[in-house]
Design a protein around this motif. Structure first.
Motif, PDB file in Angstrom:
ATOM      1  N   THR A 161       0.833  -1.208   0.000  1.00 29.90           N
ATOM      2  CA  THR A 161       0.000   0.000   0.000  1.00 29.90           C
ATOM      3  C   THR A 161       0.860   1.248   0.000  1.00 29.90           C
ATOM      4  N   THR A 162       1.921   1.232   0.797  1.00 29.03           N
ATOM      5  CA  THR A 162       2.850   2.357   0.822  1.00 29.03           C
ATOM      6  C   THR A 162       3.449   2.577  -0.557  1.00 29.03           C
ATOM      7  N   ARG A 163       3.877   1.498  -1.196  1.00 27.16           N
ATOM      8  CA  ARG A 163       4.489   1.609  -2.520  1.00 27.16           C
ATOM      9  C   ARG A 163       3.487   2.144  -3.543  1.00 27.16           C
ATOM     10  N   ALA A 164       2.244   1.660  -3.467  1.00 24.43           N
ATOM     11  CA  ALA A 164       1.227   2.081  -4.436  1.00 24.43           C
ATOM     12  C   ALA A 164       0.901   3.561  -4.282  1.00 24.43           C
ATOM     13  N   LEU A 165       0.737   4.032  -3.051  1.00 22.23           N
ATOM     14  CA  LEU A 165       0.420   5.441  -2.825  1.00 22.23           C
ATOM     15  C   LEU A 165       1.595   6.338  -3.204  1.00 22.23           C
ATOM     16  N   ALA A 166       2.815   5.876  -2.923  1.00 23.39           N
ATOM     17  CA  ALA A 166       4.001   6.646  -3.300  1.00 23.39           C
ATOM     18  C   ALA A 166       4.103   6.751  -4.817  1.00 23.39           C
ATOM     19  N   LEU A 167       3.823   5.650  -5.509  1.00 22.50           N
ATOM     20  CA  LEU A 167       3.862   5.677  -6.973  1.00 22.50           C
ATOM     21  C   LEU A 167       2.776   6.603  -7.523  1.00 22.50           C
ATOM     22  N   ALA A 168       1.594   6.592  -6.898  1.00 24.57           N
ATOM     23  CA  ALA A 168       0.518   7.490  -7.332  1.00 24.57           C
ATOM     24  C   ALA A 168       0.932   8.948  -7.200  1.00 24.57           C
ATOM     25  N   THR A 187     -18.125  23.257 -14.242  1.00 24.93           N
ATOM     26  CA  THR A 187     -19.167  22.518 -13.523  1.00 24.93           C
ATOM     27  C   THR A 187     -18.829  21.052 -13.253  1.00 24.93           C
ATOM     28  N   ASP A 188     -17.884  20.493 -13.945  1.00 23.33           N
ATOM     29  CA  ASP A 188     -17.599  19.058 -13.908  1.00 23.33           C
ATOM     30  C   ASP A 188     -17.352  18.561 -12.473  1.00 23.33           C
ATOM     31  N   ASP A 189     -17.878  17.351 -12.169  1.00 24.97           N
ATOM     32  CA  ASP A 189     -17.698  16.786 -10.830  1.00 24.97           C
ATOM     33  C   ASP A 189     -16.580  15.744 -10.768  1.00 24.97           C
ATOM     34  N   THR A 190     -15.836  15.558 -11.853  1.00 27.05           N
ATOM     35  CA  THR A 190     -14.805  14.516 -11.897  1.00 27.05           C
ATOM     36  C   THR A 190     -13.757  14.698 -10.805  1.00 27.05           C
ATOM     37  N   LEU A 191     -13.240  15.903 -10.655  1.00 25.32           N
ATOM     38  CA  LEU A 191     -12.179  16.131  -9.677  1.00 25.32           C
ATOM     39  C   LEU A 191     -12.711  16.133  -8.248  1.00 25.32           C
ATOM     40  N   ARG A 192     -13.964  16.550  -8.057  1.00 26.93           N
ATOM     41  CA  ARG A 192     -14.550  16.452  -6.715  1.00 26.93           C
ATOM     42  C   ARG A 192     -14.634  14.994  -6.303  1.00 26.93           C
ATOM     43  N   ASN A 193     -15.084  14.120  -7.200  1.00 20.40           N
ATOM     44  CA  ASN A 193     -15.192  12.698  -6.889  1.00 20.40           C
ATOM     45  C   ASN A 193     -13.815  12.079  -6.665  1.00 20.40           C
ATOM     46  N   LEU A 194     -12.845  12.522  -7.464  1.00 20.55           N
ATOM     47  CA  LEU A 194     -11.472  12.065  -7.278  1.00 20.55           C
ATOM     48  C   LEU A 194     -10.971  12.457  -5.895  1.00 20.55           C
ATOM     49  N   ARG A 195     -11.263  13.677  -5.471  1.00 23.56           N
ATOM     50  CA  ARG A 195     -10.819  14.166  -4.161  1.00 23.56           C
ATOM     51  C   ARG A 195     -11.453  13.352  -3.047  1.00 23.56           C
ATOM     52  N   ALA A 230     -10.611   9.444   1.262  1.00 20.01           N
ATOM     53  CA  ALA A 230     -11.103   8.235   1.913  1.00 20.01           C
ATOM     54  C   ALA A 230     -10.012   7.196   2.121  1.00 20.01           C
ATOM     55  N   MET A 231      -9.075   7.090   1.190  1.00 24.56           N
ATOM     56  CA  MET A 231      -8.081   6.031   1.274  1.00 24.56           C
ATOM     57  C   MET A 231      -6.727   6.494   1.786  1.00 24.56           C
ATOM     58  N   SER A 232      -6.560   7.778   2.017  1.00 18.92           N
ATOM     59  CA  SER A 232      -5.219   8.290   2.276  1.00 18.92           C
ATOM     60  C   SER A 232      -4.976   8.795   3.690  1.00 18.92           C
ATOM     61  N   THR A 233      -6.001   9.070   4.457  1.00 19.83           N
ATOM     62  CA  THR A 233      -5.807   9.788   5.715  1.00 19.83           C
ATOM     63  C   THR A 233      -5.017   8.999   6.751  1.00 19.83           C
ATOM     64  N   ALA A 234      -5.095   7.664   6.740  1.00 19.26           N
ATOM     65  CA  ALA A 234      -4.445   6.867   7.775  1.00 19.26           C
ATOM     66  C   ALA A 234      -3.076   6.353   7.358  1.00 19.26           C
ATOM     67  N   GLN A 235      -2.582   6.758   6.210  1.00 27.02           N
ATOM     68  CA  GLN A 235      -1.335   6.214   5.683  1.00 27.02           C
ATOM     69  C   GLN A 235      -0.365   7.361   5.377  1.00 27.02           C
ATOM     70  N   PRO A 236       0.865   7.311   5.900  1.00 29.10           N
ATOM     71  CA  PRO A 236       1.799   8.427   5.686  1.00 29.10           C
ATOM     72  C   PRO A 236       1.996   8.797   4.221  1.00 29.10           C
ATOM     73  N   MET A 237       2.109   7.819   3.338  1.00 31.05           N
ATOM     74  CA  MET A 237       2.279   8.138   1.926  1.00 31.05           C
ATOM     75  C   MET A 237       0.976   8.669   1.336  1.00 31.05           C
ATOM     76  N   GLY A 238      -0.135   8.267   1.898  1.00 31.00           N
ATOM     77  CA  GLY A 238      -1.411   8.840   1.484  1.00 31.00           C
ATOM     78  C   GLY A 238      -1.494  10.306   1.861  1.00 31.00           C
ATOM     79  N   GLN A 239      -1.003  10.631   3.059  1.00 31.18           N
ATOM     80  CA  GLN A 239      -0.983  12.032   3.490  1.00 31.18           C
ATOM     81  C   GLN A 239      -0.059  12.855   2.599  1.00 31.18           C
TER      82      GLN A 239
END
Length: 246
Positions: A135-142, A193-201, A206-215
Motif C-alpha cells: 500500500t505504501t508503494r502504491a500510494l508513493a507511486l501514485a 461545472t464538472d464533478d470529476t475532480l470532486r469525486n477524485l478528491r 477516503a483512502m489516504s488519511t491513515a497512511q503516511p504516503m497517502g498524506q
C-alpha cells in the motif's frame, strides 16, 4: 518498448556505479545518530540558494551542490536529501532506507510541510522503490505519477508558449453543451461545472488519511491547486460550488 533496467549484477559490475559511491562511507558515517530536534532548528546559513541541474558523478561534490538547495532552511531537510542520494547510489541500501523510514516515522509531518515538491517526489520515489508494504508503494507511486504527469503537461505548455493564450469563449460554451471527444473513448472536462475532480478528491481523502504516503499524496494534490498548474487554472475557471474539489 521501454529501455530495460540493468540488473543488480550488471550495476555491481559497472565501474561507473562504483565511482558514484566513492566517499559514501564517510558521508554515511556523518549521518549516523542524528538528533532530529537539533537538525530542525539548525538553519543552513553558510551558503546561498542555488538549484542543481543534473547530478555530479563525484558523490562529495554532488552532496555539496545539493547543500545550496537548502540555504536558509532546516538542516534536517538536507539530511533527508543526503539519505536519498546514498540510497539512489546503492550504498548499503537496506541500512540507509531503514534510516530513511525512521526519519519519516518520526518527522513525517515536518517533512511534508517543509520540503518543496521536488523533494517530496524524491521521497515518494524512494518509498515506491524500497518499501516492503504494498500500500505504501502504491500510494508513493501514485504521488510520483500525479506530479510527473503535471510536469509533462506544464512543460509542453512552456514549449508551445501556450501560457500566453487565452480561452476561446465558443469552445468553453461547447464544453458545457456537448460531449467533446479526446482520446480512446474519453471526453473533455466540462469546464466550470464538472464533478470529476470532486469525486477524485473524495476517493483520495477516503483512502489516504491513515497512511503516511497517502498524506503525502494529499499534500501534493493540494499544492497543485495553489501553484500555477492546470489544476489551479481550472479551479479559477470553476463556477459550481457543489462540485469544487479543493
Amino acid at each position: 518498448m521501454a529501455a530495460r533496467k540493468k540488473s543488480r549484477l550488471e550495476r555491481w559490475l559497472s565501474f561507473n556505479q562504483h565511482r558514484k559511491r566513492f566517499g559514501a562511507t564517510q558521508a554515511a558515517a556523518s549521518l549516523q545518530n542524528a538528533d532530529y530536534t537539533q537538525l530542525k532548528t539548525q538553519l543552513l546559513t553558510d551558503t546561498e540558494q542555488h538549484y542543481t541541474h543534473g547530478a555530479d558523478k563525484d558523490l562529495s561534490q554532488h552532496l555539496l551542490n545539493l547543500r545550496a538547495e537548502f540555504a536558509g532552511q532546516a538542516e534536517l531537510l538536507y539530511y533527508h536529501a543526503q539519505l536519498i542520494v546514498l540510497i539512489r547510489r546503492e550504498y548499503q541500501t537496506l541500512e540507509q532506507f531503514a534510516q530513511f523510514e525512521r526519519l519519516w516515522e518520526a518527522e513525517g509531518d515536518f517533512l511534508r510541510q517543509q520540503l518543496n515538491t521536488r523533494w517530496l517526489i524524491s521521497a515518494a520515489d524512494t518509498f515506491a522503490d524500497h518499501a516492503t508494504d504494498p500500500t505504501t508503494r502504491a500510494l508513493a507511486l501514485a504521488a510520483s505519477l500525479l506530479v510527473n504527469t503535471i510536469k509533462l503537461q506544464e512543460t509542453e505548455r512552456y514549449l508551445q508558449a501556450a501560457e500566453h493564450l487565452s480561452d476561446q469563449a465558443d469552445r468553453q460554451q461547447q464544453l458545457q453543451t456537448e460531449r467533446v471527444a479526446l482520446f480512446d473513448g474519453t471526453s473533455a472536462f466540462a469546464v466550470g461545472t464538472d464533478d470529476t475532480l470532486r469525486n477524485l478528491r473524495w476517493r483520495l481523502d477516503a483512502m489516504s488519511t491513515a497512511q503516511p504516503m497517502g498524506q503525502l499524496l494529499v499534500e501534493l494534490f493540494e499544492r497543485l491547486q495553489t501553484h500555477d498548474t492546470v489544476y489551479q487554472r481550472f479551479r479559477q475557471r470553476h463556477t459550481r460550488a457543489k462540485t469544487a474539489w479543493w
